[in-house]
Design a protein around this motif. Sequence first.
Motif, PDB file in Angstrom:
ATOM      1  N   THR A   6       7.589   6.152  12.493  1.00  0.00           N
ATOM      2  CA  THR A   6       7.142   6.669  11.282  1.00  0.00           C
ATOM      3  C   THR A   6       5.673   6.872  11.106  1.00  0.00           C
ATOM      4  O   THR A   6       4.903   6.153  11.730  1.00  0.00           O
ATOM      5  N   ARG A   8       3.878   6.395   8.498  1.00  0.00           N
ATOM      6  CA  ARG A   8       3.306   5.600   7.565  1.00  0.00           C
ATOM      7  C   ARG A   8       2.471   4.316   8.182  1.00  0.00           C
ATOM      8  O   ARG A   8       1.826   3.872   7.522  1.00  0.00           O
ATOM      9  N   ARG A  60       2.862  -4.849  -1.646  1.00  0.00           N
ATOM     10  CA  ARG A  60       3.318  -3.416  -2.028  1.00  0.00           C
ATOM     11  C   ARG A  60       3.189  -2.714  -1.023  1.00  0.00           C
ATOM     12  O   ARG A  60       3.852  -1.812  -0.577  1.00  0.00           O
ATOM     13  N   ILE A  63       5.234  -3.198   2.132  1.00  0.00           N
ATOM     14  CA  ILE A  63       6.502  -2.813   2.024  1.00  0.00           C
ATOM     15  C   ILE A  63       6.569  -1.285   1.952  1.00  0.00           C
ATOM     16  O   ILE A  63       7.557  -0.659   2.439  1.00  0.00           O
ATOM     17  N   TRP A  64       5.527  -0.453   1.563  1.00  0.00           N
ATOM     18  CA  TRP A  64       5.591   0.874   1.575  1.00  0.00           C
ATOM     19  C   TRP A  64       5.274   1.268   2.951  1.00  0.00           C
ATOM     20  O   TRP A  64       6.306   2.445   3.602  1.00  0.00           O
ATOM     21  N   THR A  67       9.142   0.541   4.659  1.00  0.00           N
ATOM     22  CA  THR A  67      10.446   1.345   3.908  1.00  0.00           C
ATOM     23  C   THR A  67      10.202   2.578   3.102  1.00  0.00           C
ATOM     24  O   THR A  67      11.021   3.557   3.061  1.00  0.00           O
ATOM     25  N   GLY A  68       8.976   2.912   2.603  1.00  0.00           N
ATOM     26  CA  GLY A  68       8.519   4.049   2.126  1.00  0.00           C
ATOM     27  C   GLY A  68       8.580   4.236   0.704  1.00  0.00           C
ATOM     28  O   GLY A  68       8.475   4.969  -0.122  1.00  0.00           O
ATOM     29  N   ARG A  69       9.296   2.907   0.079  1.00  0.00           N
ATOM     30  CA  ARG A  69       9.127   2.474  -1.295  1.00  0.00           C
ATOM     31  C   ARG A  69       7.899   1.581  -1.500  1.00  0.00           C
ATOM     32  O   ARG A  69       7.657   0.629  -1.025  1.00  0.00           O
ATOM     33  N   TRP A  70       7.608   1.664  -3.033  1.00  0.00           N
ATOM     34  CA  TRP A  70       6.560   0.751  -3.391  1.00  0.00           C
ATOM     35  C   TRP A  70       7.117  -0.546  -3.941  1.00  0.00           C
ATOM     36  O   TRP A  70       6.266  -1.307  -4.157  1.00  0.00           O
ATOM     37  N   GLY A  71       8.429  -0.847  -3.932  1.00  0.00           N
ATOM     38  CA  GLY A  71       8.674  -1.964  -4.611  1.00  0.00           C
ATOM     39  C   GLY A  71       9.484  -2.703  -3.969  1.00  0.00           C
ATOM     40  O   GLY A  71      10.055  -2.639  -2.445  1.00  0.00           O
TER      41      GLY A  71
END
Length: 71
Positions: A6, A8, A60, A63-64, A67-71
């Motif tokens: 990815t 990210r 956070r 995690i982003w 996973t691509g999510r902020w939570g």
Amino acid sequence: MRDQPTWRIPFGILGLLLALTVYGIVIARYAPDLIGSWPTLAQTLVYIVLGVIWLLPLKRFLIWMETGRWG
């Protein structure tokens, strides 16, 4: 577990390095002027707090990156 790489993770690492560099430069530039006349123990405590405070948003952010999510 991811099967595909990815964007990210490298983007996140570069962003983290850039943000920490900017944060370090700002602290190194302005903190001595503000607290230079304080007692040594007070200066030490301020630098410890400033050295640890950047860790608050790190969970956070990591995690982003994963996973691509902020939570």
